[in-house]
Design a protein around this motif. Structure first.
Motif, mmCIF file in Angstrom:
data_model
loop_
_atom_site.group_PDB
_atom_site.id
_atom_site.type_symbol
_atom_site.label_atom_id
_atom_site.label_comp_id
_atom_site.label_asym_id
_atom_site.label_seq_id
_atom_site.Cartn_x
_atom_site.Cartn_y
_atom_site.Cartn_z
ATOM 1 N N ILE A 106 0.856 -1.191 0.000
ATOM 2 C CA ILE A 106 0.000 0.000 0.000
ATOM 3 C C ILE A 106 0.893 1.243 0.000
ATOM 4 O O ILE A 106 0.717 2.168 -0.803
ATOM 5 C CB ILE A 106 -0.933 0.033 1.226
ATOM 6 N N SER A 107 1.865 1.247 0.919
ATOM 7 C CA SER A 107 2.793 2.369 1.038
ATOM 8 C C SER A 107 3.537 2.603 -0.264
ATOM 9 O O SER A 107 3.652 3.746 -0.739
ATOM 10 C CB SER A 107 3.805 2.100 2.156
ATOM 11 N N GLU A 108 4.052 1.518 -0.835
ATOM 12 C CA GLU A 108 4.813 1.616 -2.081
ATOM 13 C C GLU A 108 3.951 2.118 -3.231
ATOM 14 O O GLU A 108 4.426 2.859 -4.103
ATOM 15 C CB GLU A 108 5.412 0.252 -2.430
ATOM 16 N N SER A 109 2.692 1.718 -3.250
ATOM 17 C CA SER A 109 1.782 2.165 -4.308
ATOM 18 C C SER A 109 1.625 3.683 -4.277
ATOM 19 O O SER A 109 1.581 4.333 -5.329
ATOM 20 C CB SER A 109 0.413 1.493 -4.167
ATOM 21 N N PHE A 110 1.538 4.253 -3.066
ATOM 22 C CA PHE A 110 1.457 5.707 -2.950
ATOM 23 C C PHE A 110 2.819 6.351 -3.242
ATOM 24 O O PHE A 110 2.892 7.382 -3.922
ATOM 25 C CB PHE A 110 0.963 6.111 -1.561
ATOM 26 N N PHE A 111 3.876 5.756 -2.738
ATOM 27 C CA PHE A 111 5.225 6.299 -2.939
ATOM 28 C C PHE A 111 5.541 6.436 -4.429
ATOM 29 O O PHE A 111 6.128 7.437 -4.860
ATOM 30 C CB PHE A 111 6.253 5.395 -2.254
ATOM 31 N N ARG A 112 5.137 5.456 -5.196
ATOM 32 C CA ARG A 112 5.461 5.466 -6.624
ATOM 33 C C ARG A 112 4.569 6.386 -7.447
ATOM 34 O O ARG A 112 4.774 6.528 -8.651
ATOM 35 C CB ARG A 112 5.431 4.038 -7.163
ATOM 36 N N GLN A 113 3.609 7.021 -6.782
ATOM 37 C CA GLN A 113 2.810 8.047 -7.445
ATOM 38 C C GLN A 113 3.409 9.448 -7.261
ATOM 39 O O GLN A 113 2.904 10.417 -7.830
ATOM 40 C CB GLN A 113 1.381 8.048 -6.889
ATOM 41 N N LEU A 122 2.403 16.698 -3.741
ATOM 42 C CA LEU A 122 3.030 15.646 -2.935
ATOM 43 C C LEU A 122 2.030 14.935 -2.024
ATOM 44 O O LEU A 122 2.421 14.291 -1.051
ATOM 45 C CB LEU A 122 4.163 16.247 -2.076
ATOM 46 N N SER A 123 0.745 15.038 -2.338
ATOM 47 C CA SER A 123 -0.275 14.430 -1.479
ATOM 48 C C SER A 123 -0.117 12.912 -1.383
ATOM 49 O O SER A 123 -0.435 12.317 -0.351
ATOM 50 C CB SER A 123 -1.679 14.790 -1.978
#
Length: 214
Positions: A106-113, A122-123
């Protein structure tokens, strides 16, 4: 001769279409999907996973099929969709044994956006930090902790640079009241100590400008 060629052709086709073994059809479909993912054949794998979820929703493999579908979205770089899929999985399977992996994804999915530069939206980083912190708090014994910590540092650095960028913009456009307030907020949590002398000088200069206009 023609009969031999035909027999060889049928043999090749038979070998090529041979399905993996399994005690249930759901298990066979799951193994097929896994093999297809390994070959990056995501569309065909998704078809197998959809078959499990629609035809065998109470199967042992249904949960794994849900997670594999989220992994496929992640591998396809559909990060907004993968984040939603992983969150849905976590919410529906709170006792899943590898939930640390799910939260990390989940974290990585947001990080890669996140954008390539700090001066854009940077939301996604805010969401990434939220889930990285959940990982550090709840799954501190997993292999993902080190990556989570380094990602948080990276995102916080981007956010700090953006705040300084905004404060500098206010200062350059002579909005000294807004600039001073921004600089003071930045100093409260500043990590890049090299910026401190410059920011303090800007606050002092903004004070002088504000005093001169009163």
């Amino acid at each position: 001769m023609k009969l031999i060629l035909l027999a060889l052709t049928l043999l090749v086709v038979s070998c090529a279409t041979k399905r993996p073994e399994g005690q249930t059809e759901a298990e066979v479909l799951f193994k097929e999907a896994k093999d297809l993912v390994a070959k990056s054949r995501y569309i065909q794998a998704t078809e197998k996973l959809n078959a499990i979820r629609s035809q065998y929703p109470y199967s042992f493999y249904a949960t794994g099929a849900e997670l594999m579908q989220a992994d496929i979205l992640f591998s396809q770089e559909n990060y907004a969709e993968s984040a939603a899929a992983y969150i849905l999985f976590r919410d529906f399977h709170p006792k899943y044994e590898q939930l640390g992996y799910v939260v990390f994804r989940i974290s990585e999915s947001f990080f890669r956006q996140l954008p390539a530069t700090f001066d854009r939206d940077l939301s996604a980083g805010v969401e990434a930090i939220k889930y990285y912190n959940e990982l550090l708090l709840t799954y501190s014994n997993t292999e993902y902790v080190k990556d989570a910590q380094s990602r948080i540092t990276m995102i916080e650095d981007m956010m700090e640079k953006k705040e300084i960028y905004i404060a500098d913009f206010y200062f350059k456009t002579k909005d000294f009241f807004a600039a001073k307030a921004r600089y003071q907020d930045i100093l409260a949590t500043l990590k890049n100590e090299q910026e401190r002398p410059r920011i303090m000088a800007r606050i002092e200069e903004a004070d002088k400008k504000l005093t001169a206009t009163n």
